[in-house]
Design a protein around this motif. Structure first.
Motif, PDB file in Angstrom:
ATOM      1  N   LEU A 291       3.221 -58.541  60.902  1.00 19.28           N
ATOM      2  CA  LEU A 291       2.651 -58.762  62.226  1.00 19.28           C
ATOM      3  C   LEU A 291       2.835 -57.527  63.114  1.00 19.28           C
ATOM      4  O   LEU A 291       1.909 -57.135  63.837  1.00 19.28           O
ATOM      5  N   ILE A 292       4.006 -56.905  63.036  1.00 22.81           N
ATOM      6  CA  ILE A 292       4.233 -55.699  63.841  1.00 22.81           C
ATOM      7  C   ILE A 292       3.320 -54.573  63.377  1.00 22.81           C
ATOM      8  O   ILE A 292       2.805 -53.798  64.187  1.00 22.81           O
ATOM      9  N   GLY A 293       3.094 -54.492  62.063  1.00 22.36           N
ATOM     10  CA  GLY A 293       2.153 -53.492  61.551  1.00 22.36           C
ATOM     11  C   GLY A 293       0.741 -53.761  62.044  1.00 22.36           C
ATOM     12  O   GLY A 293       0.030 -52.844  62.479  1.00 22.36           O
ATOM     13  N   CYS A 294       0.328 -55.044  62.020  1.00 22.24           N
ATOM     14  CA  CYS A 294      -1.008 -55.395  62.513  1.00 22.24           C
ATOM     15  C   CYS A 294      -1.142 -55.106  64.002  1.00 22.24           C
ATOM     16  O   CYS A 294      -2.242 -54.774  64.471  1.00 22.24           O
ATOM     17  N   PHE A 295      -0.052 -55.224  64.737  1.00 23.42           N
ATOM     18  CA  PHE A 295      -0.104 -54.993  66.183  1.00 23.42           C
ATOM     19  C   PHE A 295      -0.479 -53.555  66.505  1.00 23.42           C
ATOM     20  O   PHE A 295      -0.987 -53.267  67.600  1.00 23.42           O
ATOM     21  N   GLN A 296      -0.243 -52.641  65.562  1.00 20.93           N
ATOM     22  CA  GLN A 296      -0.630 -51.252  65.797  1.00 20.93           C
ATOM     23  C   GLN A 296      -2.149 -51.099  65.889  1.00 20.93           C
ATOM     24  O   GLN A 296      -2.650 -50.167  66.527  1.00 20.93           O
ATOM     25  N   ILE A 297      -2.887 -52.007  65.254  1.00 19.06           N
ATOM     26  CA  ILE A 297      -4.352 -51.851  65.197  1.00 19.06           C
ATOM     27  C   ILE A 297      -4.983 -52.005  66.578  1.00 19.06           C
ATOM     28  O   ILE A 297      -5.698 -51.087  67.032  1.00 19.06           O
ATOM     29  N   PRO A 298      -4.779 -53.106  67.317  1.00 17.11           N
ATOM     30  CA  PRO A 298      -5.361 -53.150  68.662  1.00 17.11           C
ATOM     31  C   PRO A 298      -4.775 -52.097  69.596  1.00 17.11           C
ATOM     32  O   PRO A 298      -5.487 -51.595  70.478  1.00 17.11           O
ATOM     33  N   MET A 299      -3.490 -51.758  69.416  1.00 15.24           N
ATOM     34  CA  MET A 299      -2.886 -50.744  70.287  1.00 15.24           C
ATOM     35  C   MET A 299      -3.627 -49.422  70.177  1.00 15.24           C
ATOM     36  O   MET A 299      -4.008 -48.816  71.186  1.00 15.24           O
ATOM     37  N   TYR A 300      -3.833 -48.981  68.958  1.00 15.89           N
ATOM     38  CA  TYR A 300      -4.420 -47.652  68.781  1.00 15.89           C
ATOM     39  C   TYR A 300      -5.945 -47.660  68.766  1.00 15.89           C
ATOM     40  O   TYR A 300      -6.564 -46.599  68.739  1.00 15.89           O
ATOM     41  N   LEU A 301      -6.539 -48.846  68.807  1.00 17.05           N
ATOM     42  CA  LEU A 301      -7.988 -48.938  69.046  1.00 17.05           C
ATOM     43  C   LEU A 301      -8.307 -49.050  70.534  1.00 17.05           C
ATOM     44  O   LEU A 301      -9.476 -49.009  70.916  1.00 17.05           O
ATOM     45  N   THR A 302      -7.273 -49.192  71.363  1.00 17.41           N
ATOM     46  CA  THR A 302      -7.484 -49.357  72.806  1.00 17.41           C
ATOM     47  C   THR A 302      -8.387 -48.282  73.411  1.00 17.41           C
ATOM     48  O   THR A 302      -9.367 -48.612  74.091  1.00 17.41           O
ATOM     49  N   PRO A 303      -8.094 -46.977  73.216  1.00 18.19           N
ATOM     50  CA  PRO A 303      -8.966 -45.973  73.851  1.00 18.19           C
ATOM     51  C   PRO A 303     -10.363 -45.932  73.258  1.00 18.19           C
ATOM     52  O   PRO A 303     -11.275 -45.364  73.852  1.00 18.19           O
ATOM     53  N   PHE A 304     -10.542 -46.551  72.114  1.00 21.90           N
ATOM     54  CA  PHE A 304     -11.853 -46.573  71.471  1.00 21.90           C
ATOM     55  C   PHE A 304     -12.679 -47.763  71.964  1.00 21.90           C
ATOM     56  O   PHE A 304     -13.875 -47.643  72.201  1.00 21.90           O
ATOM     57  N   LEU A 305     -12.021 -48.922  72.139  1.00 20.63           N
ATOM     58  CA  LEU A 305     -12.744 -50.152  72.477  1.00 20.63           C
ATOM     59  C   LEU A 305     -12.754 -50.481  73.966  1.00 20.63           C
ATOM     60  O   LEU A 305     -13.666 -51.164  74.440  1.00 20.63           O
ATOM     61  N   LEU A 306     -11.735 -50.035  74.705  1.00 17.65           N
ATOM     62  CA  LEU A 306     -11.626 -50.416  76.114  1.00 17.65           C
ATOM     63  C   LEU A 306     -11.834 -49.249  77.084  1.00 17.65           C
ATOM     64  O   LEU A 306     -11.619 -49.414  78.286  1.00 17.65           O
ATOM     65  N   ALA A 307     -12.231 -48.104  76.581  1.00 14.03           N
ATOM     66  CA  ALA A 307     -12.399 -46.942  77.457  1.00 14.03           C
ATOM     67  C   ALA A 307     -13.417 -47.205  78.557  1.00 14.03           C
ATOM     68  O   ALA A 307     -13.199 -46.840  79.722  1.00 14.03           O
ATOM     69  N   ARG A 308     -14.532 -47.844  78.220  1.00 13.45           N
ATOM     70  CA  ARG A 308     -15.566 -48.107  79.245  1.00 13.45           C
ATOM     71  C   ARG A 308     -15.022 -49.043  80.320  1.00 13.45           C
ATOM     72  O   ARG A 308     -15.262 -48.841  81.512  1.00 13.45           O
ATOM     73  N   TRP A 309     -14.279 -50.064  79.904  1.00 14.49           N
ATOM     74  CA  TRP A 309     -13.680 -51.007  80.861  1.00 14.49           C
ATOM     75  C   TRP A 309     -12.732 -50.280  81.811  1.00 14.49           C
ATOM     76  O   TRP A 309     -12.785 -50.468  83.023  1.00 14.49           O
ATOM     77  N   TYR A 310     -11.877 -49.435  81.249  1.00 17.58           N
ATOM     78  CA  TYR A 310     -10.890 -48.744  82.081  1.00 17.58           C
ATOM     79  C   TYR A 310     -11.534 -47.709  82.997  1.00 17.58           C
ATOM     80  O   TYR A 310     -11.109 -47.544  84.150  1.00 17.58           O
ATOM     81  N   ARG A 311     -12.534 -47.023  82.541  1.00 20.40           N
ATOM     82  CA  ARG A 311     -13.216 -46.054  83.407  1.00 20.40           C
ATOM     83  C   ARG A 311     -13.918 -46.765  84.565  1.00 20.40           C
ATOM     84  O   ARG A 311     -13.936 -46.275  85.694  1.00 20.40           O
ATOM     85  N   LYS A 312     -14.487 -47.927  84.274  1.00 17.00           N
ATOM     86  CA  LYS A 312     -15.165 -48.708  85.325  1.00 17.00           C
ATOM     87  C   LYS A 312     -14.151 -49.166  86.380  1.00 17.00           C
ATOM     88  O   LYS A 312     -14.409 -49.081  87.577  1.00 17.00           O
TER      89      LYS A 312
END
Length: 316
Positions: A291-312
């Motif tokens: 589970l801790i290993g899987c948690f790395q996936i959304p963490m390190y996809l954050t700037p890829f998937l949520l960049a538009r949200w954060y810039r807005k």
């Protein structure tokens, strides 16, 4: 002919420009090349310290002073994130009789953790100001020896809260040392804050983050091949935990300080649960590793998937 450091500027520029893709590549390489992930695991700790060093070096004295404003609010937020949230989750799981499940224990453990050391770098990749992320990282880590006590007391399977407090203090000492050296280098103009220097820092940080991701993914590859049901259940749980917390925290922060919203969302959702692996009982650590290993996936996809949200949000 240019001096050797300046010949690398195009390389640093390329790495900085494609930092988000490096994170995705790191996730894939770590998942499908487990031997490489295992080989890089011993280097995770020094690379994390180097990332913090680069974050402080990039900000410089002015950026640090600006980031330290609002420390009392950061302390209050750390208490909410690292005490109230995990205890609330533990109580909810206890009511449903699921507190002993692997996913429940993993969620409580993640929520009890301080922000990941790479938070300022990820905030920068997502288009936000890294200074508030650094502030929340330092405050959250400084308070961790205290905030972890009530959480571990209600979760006997996690072992001794004193062991976690000791590990958190060691991490805080490393943060202080790395940050102090970086601050001194900028304060005494040993390292400039010019465009070339910033480009080099961003490129190196992107490379280090990619390597850290590979090392943290060592449990994923075998699970994909041999335990697909457990893998997909853990993956669904961490995405349902991470992204809603980021979205809610950043939206709330944007009401008072839009510029700090990306940092607040990223530090709220992305936690350094890996710190606990060295102090948990061996059987519990093995159980939670996937589970801790899987948690790395959304963490390190954050700037890829949520960049538009954060810039807005930052521009609102």
């Amino acid at each position: 002919m240019l001096p050797p450091p300046f010949r690398l500027v195009p390389v640093f520029a390329f790495l900085a420009r494609h930092g988000r893709m490096l994170l995705v590549a790191g996730l894939l390489l770590g998942a499908f090349l487990p031997e490489l992930a295992v080989a890089l695991r011993p280097g995770i700790a020094p690379m994390i310290v180097a990332l913090l060093f680069l974050a402080v070096l990039r900000l410089g004295p002015d950026g640090i002073r600006a980031g330290l404003k609002g420390v009392h609010r950061a302390a209050g937020l750390a208490l909410v994130l690292q005490v109230v949230l995990p205890l609330t989750a533990a109580f909810a799981f206890w009511l449903t009789g699921a507190l002993g499940s692997t996913i429940a224990m993993g969620i409580v453990l993640v929520l009890a953790a301080a922000p990941i050391t790479g938070s300022p770098n990820i905030t920068l990749m997502a288009g936000g100001d890294p200074a508030p992320a650094l502030r929340q990282l330092v405050i959250g880590t400084a308070l961790l020896p205290l905030t972890v006590l009530p959480v571990f007391l209600v979760m006997p399977a996690f072992g001794s809260p004193l062991a976690v407090a000791r590990a958190a203090l060691e991490l805080l000492m490393l943060i202080t040392l790395a940050g102090g050296v970086a601050y001194a280098l900028r304060a005494f103009d040993v390292v400039s804050g010019g465009d070339r220097s910033v480009l080099a820092m961003d490129g190196l940080a992107a490379l280090l983050l990619g390597l850290v991701v590979i090392g943290l993914m060592s449990a994923i590859g075998p699970a994909v091949l041999n335990e697909r049901g457990a893998f997909f259940a853990a993956l669904a749980a961490v995405f349902l935990l991470n992204f809603p917390i980021q979205l809610c925290a950043s939206a709330l922060a944007a009401r008072k300080d839009p510029a700090a919203a990306p940092a607040m969302g990223i530090t709220a959702g992305n936690r350094n649960a890996a710190l606990f692996l060295s102090v948990l009982p061996e059987a519990t650590a093995d159980e939670l590793l996937l589970l801790i290993g899987c948690f790395q996936i959304p963490m390190y996809l954050t700037p890829f998937l949520l960049a538009r949200w954060y810039r807005k949000l930052a521009k609102s």
